[in-house]
Structure formats: C-alpha cells, structure tokens
Design a protein around this motif. Sequence first.
Motif, short mmCIF file in Angstrom:
data_model
loop_
_atom_site.label_atom_id
_atom_site.label_comp_id
_atom_site.label_asym_id
_atom_site.label_seq_id
_atom_site.Cartn_x
_atom_site.Cartn_y
_atom_site.Cartn_z
N THR A 76 0.83 -1.21 0.00
CA THR A 76 0.00 0.00 0.00
C THR A 76 0.86 1.25 0.00
O THR A 76 0.60 2.21 -0.73
CB THR A 76 -0.93 0.00 1.22
OG1 THR A 76 -1.73 -1.19 1.20
CG2 THR A 76 -1.83 1.22 1.21
N GLY A 124 -9.58 -12.12 3.77
CA GLY A 124 -9.37 -10.67 3.79
C GLY A 124 -7.90 -10.31 3.67
O GLY A 124 -7.55 -9.32 3.00
N ALA A 142 -6.92 -10.68 0.02
CA ALA A 142 -7.42 -9.55 -0.77
C ALA A 142 -6.58 -8.30 -0.53
O ALA A 142 -6.24 -7.56 -1.47
CB ALA A 142 -8.89 -9.29 -0.42
N ALA A 143 -6.22 -8.05 0.75
CA ALA A 143 -5.39 -6.88 1.05
C ALA A 143 -4.01 -7.00 0.43
O ALA A 143 -3.46 -6.02 -0.09
CB ALA A 143 -5.29 -6.71 2.57
N HIS A 169 -3.24 -8.64 -2.27
CA HIS A 169 -3.37 -8.45 -3.71
C HIS A 169 -3.76 -7.02 -4.06
O HIS A 169 -3.59 -6.58 -5.20
CB HIS A 169 -4.44 -9.40 -4.29
CG HIS A 169 -3.99 -10.81 -4.43
ND1 HIS A 169 -4.40 -11.80 -3.57
CD2 HIS A 169 -3.15 -11.42 -5.31
CE1 HIS A 169 -3.86 -12.95 -3.93
NE2 HIS A 169 -3.09 -12.75 -4.99
N SER A 184 -6.93 -6.10 -4.02
CA SER A 184 -8.21 -6.20 -4.72
C SER A 184 -9.09 -7.19 -3.99
O SER A 184 -8.67 -8.30 -3.66
CB SER A 184 -7.99 -6.68 -6.17
OG SER A 184 -9.23 -6.97 -6.79
N GLN A 185 -10.35 -6.78 -3.75
CA GLN A 185 -11.30 -7.67 -3.10
C GLN A 185 -11.68 -8.85 -3.99
O GLN A 185 -12.18 -9.87 -3.51
CB GLN A 185 -12.56 -6.89 -2.71
CG GLN A 185 -12.34 -5.88 -1.61
CD GLN A 185 -11.86 -6.52 -0.31
OE1 GLN A 185 -12.32 -7.60 0.06
NE2 GLN A 185 -10.92 -5.86 0.37
N ALA A 186 -11.44 -8.75 -5.28
CA ALA A 186 -11.74 -9.84 -6.21
C ALA A 186 -10.74 -10.97 -6.10
O ALA A 186 -10.96 -12.06 -6.65
CB ALA A 186 -11.78 -9.32 -7.65
N ALA A 211 -9.50 -12.57 -3.22
CA ALA A 211 -9.47 -12.99 -1.82
C ALA A 211 -9.11 -14.47 -1.71
O ALA A 211 -9.78 -15.25 -1.03
CB ALA A 211 -10.81 -12.70 -1.16
N HIS A 212 -8.05 -14.85 -2.39
CA HIS A 212 -7.62 -16.24 -2.41
C HIS A 212 -6.14 -16.29 -2.73
O HIS A 212 -5.57 -15.31 -3.25
CB HIS A 212 -8.42 -17.03 -3.44
CG HIS A 212 -8.48 -16.36 -4.79
ND1 HIS A 212 -7.38 -16.25 -5.63
CD2 HIS A 212 -9.50 -15.72 -5.43
CE1 HIS A 212 -7.72 -15.61 -6.72
NE2 HIS A 212 -9.00 -15.26 -6.63
#
Length: 744
Positions: free
Chosen positions: A47, A173, A176-177, A179, A181-183, A185-186
């Motif tokens: 981030t 979560g 996703a953080a 990456h 992206s919330q898409a 989440a794996h």
Amino acid sequence: MPETERPAPGPPTAVRGEEWERRNAEFLSASLDWLRILLRRYAEDRTGARDEAGPEDPTEPECGPRDRAGEPTPPAEPRASLPWGRRRQTPHAPSGEASGSGPDTPARTGARVATGPAGGDELAAAAARVAAAEAAVPAPALVVLAQRLGLSRFERDVLLMCLAEEIAPAMGGLFAAAHGSQALAHPTLGLALAALPDPSWEAASAHGALRFWRLVEISRPAGAALVTSPVRADERIVDYVRGLDYLDERLSALVTRLPAAPSALPASQQRAVARCTTAWERSPAAPPVVRLTGGRPGSKQVVAACAAAEFGLTLYRLPAPALPAHPDELDRLVRLWDREAALLPLALYLDADDDTHDAPVADDTTAASLVGRFLSRSRIPAFLGSRDAHPRLARPAVDVEVTPPTFHERAEAWREALGADADAVHIGLLAGQFAMDVAAIDEVARSSEPGRVWDACVARGRSRLDGLAQRLRPDVGWDDIVLPDQTHTLLRQIAAQVSRQETVYETWGFAGRLTRGLGVTALFAGPSGTGKTMAAEVLAHELGLDLYRADLSGVMSKYIGETEKNLRRLFDAAEAGGAVLFLDEADALLARRSEVKDAHDRYANVQTDYLLQRMESYRGLAIMATNMRQALDAAFVRRLRFVVDFPFPDAGHRRELWRRAFPEHAPGRAALDYDRLAQLDVSGAMTRNIAVNAAFLAASGGTPITMPHVLQAAREEFRKLQHPVRERDFAWPYPQNPLKEALS
C-alpha cells in the motif's frame, strides 16, 4: 520434477496419538500466525509503495514499471517486491533442508518489511514458534509431507498458503489486502512469488513438486494469467495435514485392501517372502517390481502381504483391467499412487491373474500393455501377480515363483487353525481334498464349527465355480441307480480312490514316486440317457462334494488361446473348491487329433494337448462323458484312470428301472405290469420322463396311475424322440396274437 528425481517412499509413519494431534495443531497454528504477520506486513508495504508510485492493475502480477500506454518498460533497478528482485532479511522458520537459514544465519526474504524493530521482532518471534513446533517427534504432518515428496522450503510455504484458505477461511481478507483487490481474496502463485521468502519460479511450473504431485489445483479461467489464477490445496492433502490418514478416494474406488497375512506361513512360501524382501533391501531407494508367478492367486497375495508387512507397508490390490487406457488418465493415476505410497505408506499388488488381462480395453491397447506402462512409470513398491512371467518392464524386476502349500503343509495349517478341535475332524481328508491356501484355512477354521468344516470348505469353492459351470444337486445314492454289475463295481472303485488318496499318496509314499496324474480321472461312455450324469451325482453324494457340469462344446472358442483359458479357469476353480467336475460332450474337444494341414488344425491339436496336460495335473475327481467313445483319441484314453461303459439297459435292467421310476406313494404303482413295460426299448432317462408324464395324465383324470396312462406317455415320448412307433406295442391289453389281431 523429472521422473528420475522422484523421491523414494519414506519410512513408515510413526504411531500417532492424542499427543501428536495436539502438537500437529500447535504447528499449524504457529505456521498460520507466521503467515498472517507476513501477509499483513506485505500488504502494508504494498500500500505504501502504491501511494508513492500511483495506482496499479491488481489483476496483473508485478513485473516492473509501465509507461503511459500501459506497456511494461524495463526497470533501471529491480523492485524489492519482485520475486526475482532485491533480497531483504525477513525472519523465516528454520529448516534443516534449506540453505541460507538456521539459528546462526540470517533469515531469507522475498518481501518488503516494515521498518522498525517492533515489526521485525514480531515476525522473528512467530518464526521461532514455528521452528519449535516443527522440531516435535514425530514431526508434524506438513513437515513429513514436504520431506517425503521433496518439497523445497518455498514450495512448503506455498502449500501452507493454500492450506490456510481451507483451515482458516477468515484469511481471505488478508489475501485480498495483499493483492490490493477484493476480487482476489484467495491465494495465487503471483502472491506467493512476491510475498514468501526465497521465491522460485520452478514452484509454479508443471514439473515442480506442487503441481507434479497434484498437491495444489489451479483454477485458471480462459484468458487469465497463471500467476493470478486461484490456487487451492487438494482435498486429500488438506485432510492429511490436519492429521486424517486415509487412502485417496479417487484410488479407493479402484482397489481393495488385502487382509493381514497369517501368523505362520508354510516353509515353501516363507522362502518366497524372503526373496521378495531381499530384492527390496538391496535397492531401498528404487525398489524393483516383484513379479509373483504361479497358478494360485491366493498364495501369491499371502506372500505379498507378508513381504509388505516386513517393511510396515499396507497392501492394496488393483485388478489390471481397472487401469485406464488413456495416457493422461494413466499418468494421473501413477502420480496419485506414488504420492499415496509416500504419505501412508503403502504397497500395491497389481493383479494380472485374471485371464481377461489380454483382452483389448481400447483400440489395440490391452490390459497387459497397460500394466507395463503403469509399472514402468511408477516408483511405488509393487507386486505383479500373474500366472506366467510378464513381458519385460522398463523398470528393474525380480521374478519369484509361488507354489501352493503341499499336502503336509495344509494338514499342519489345519491342525494349528483348529487347535483343540483338530481331533473332531479328519485332517487328512480336508488337506487332500481341498487345495486351499493358509489364509483360507484360517478363515474357515475361525468361522465354522468343527462339525461343519467340511461343508464350509465345499461352500467356499462355489463362488468361483458358479459362474463357470452348472451346479447339480447330488441327492441320489447307490440304491437309486440301475447299472450292470461291472459298471457298478468301477464306480465304487472311483469313490474309494478319491477317499483314500491320503493313505496311498502320503502315508504309503506313492506321491513321491509320481510326478503327475495324482488325481482321479474317468471317462463315462455310452448312449444318451443310460445314467452317466446320474452316476456322477451318486459319486458326488457319496463323497460329500458339489458336482459341477460343463459342456466342453461350450468351453471351446474360435479365438486363439481362449479355449485354454476357459479350461484353466474351470480346472483351477474345481481343484481349489474340491468339487467333482463333470465335463459333458468330451468328443467335442477330444476327438482324434488330425494331421496338421492348416492353422486351424494346429490350434485344434493345441487345445487337445492342453486338456490332456491339465487332466494329468488335476488333483480332484474329473469325469468326462461322451456318446461316441470310438471318436476319441487313443492318447487321451490311455491317460485316464478309469473308463466306465454305460450300455443300453437290457430287459432285466429295464424292469428294475420301471419299478424305481414310480415312488412308493404313487397310487396304482403296485398294479402296473412291469414285465410288459420292460419290453419297451427305453433308456433310464426315457423311463423317468414317461413315469412323470403318466402321473400327470392320471392326476388330470382323478384316477390312479394305470397301464393305459403309462403306455400313452410312452407313445408320446417315442414320437418326441422320433423313434419308430408301432401301435401294437402301446396297446392295452397287449394282443396275444398280433397277426390275428391285425387281420381282424
């Protein structure tokens, strides 16, 4: 991973208990805590980097800075977050097999770390907890898996990341953080390469241990990049890491677990076990295939079970026809088996004893060729059970012949299995009549009462014979059959030889002087309906054995080798079950051997020769029947123990046949004129048919059985068989002067 570098199966898994389960859970908890800290710090670092460099497309892996058009441009200096970029020091749990880490060396990294001593201390403390839990004895399941399948430390961490999604779903979560992206989440390979220490692109390749052993599954949508596709741990691997040890369900549908070997084996089979174990001890890293040959599948499976138990391996049986014919499916099966062999561990008994293994399974592929492909590609400890030597494999192999237990070994096995009840049964008759393996003897002794052991042995053989021949119920005795004295005497001799084999062969030592022909073989020759089948029933009833009838004309096949296979299955099943084998229409196969003029004549002679050889090696009672003795080959007749002629009954025998054809309770039986009926030229089978039909005629009219009923039924029987019918022979009362009666 190249085939030559596949790891050999490791030692047996240590005994697990509640203490191991607790320590395994502690290891997983510590490993997940370490992963959470690592991913959280990576997300924070990512981030911060994005705030400085601007927004990025979260669906693309980090591969360097981009120009205004979105095209990648070569960076002046590798970014620290790239898996192949600058290395920084991130605490990592120690590993004995990894280089560059340990208690006295700097830890490895592939991810950015937050500045400040607090963050580093937190990650180092988590790594220390993982190392402490990993040092438990026995080791945690994930550590054992990594060691046995040859995973690098990075590959183990990738697998841990995939396991985290299944064990701790709340980590979605964090993924996703990380990456951005919330898409996403794996777990993904891109995240693993960017965030985990010591990344290696080989772990993402199809030949890497993760994908080669199918530890992870990549759900790659059409057009999606490999590194951004979801990666999940295989369900079997998730359960294994959590402490659940079972055979993969994709394999359990194909195999059966062989029972544990008996506590004591005959000396001959103990030597076979020693040859198997010696072959594996000489090459523990790459155990050769042990090819077990011989005619008794049960004996070979017992030997294999004992040899596998010596190495602490669980043995499973896989029928050769169950192997998939498609190369891709066969390759997947090989990898799953090799993986399971390393994890459980286990050994495989590939059963090619079924004669169908030479039949085509797809195009020109046969089960025999699939066996060769499977064993050549696999490294699993394996036995190959086949009647004869299997074609050469592209893998080291050792041939071990397994012979069935001898008479004395079977007798000793019966004594040990029955214990104090051994005196209640005739051990010699059991050992001589039923060619059973030690495991089968133990099973019968455990499940049967002493007085029912013989019946249990008879019933055990039915499962194999019922699909090969017709079982006849032998419920007739000596008083039910009418034969000439000479024929009757020969039948008595046959029964005596079967029941006295133990005395002559073993006690008196004749078995040591004879190399073949220890069984009792007989030829029943005579016209149809003269009592051949009934005589076989009488013998089976006298001996207390099942009687199975098979037509040799139905055994014959136009395909090369199929007739011999049919005969082999039939004789093997009859010998093991102690049944009386009745082969009807022997002239269909045993006619005089012809001069070889073409391939058809040559293979016809081969079939005849095989039957002659099989007859000589058969240890039970085998009876052949024919209506045309003159058509049989003289060589066949010489090799038989008995030849019993069944002549057409004369008037005296026909009178007795008529008397026995009507039961004592049949009304009108005493009033019949048996002297008059004896003048009819009928066989025993015709007599029974006529008596039954006459009884139904009388029952329909509500009267006792009378001579007109019997003569009417006899006339219909003659016409059915297309025999000449003279009406005066069926008239009642019988005319005293046939010529005068005809003129009037």
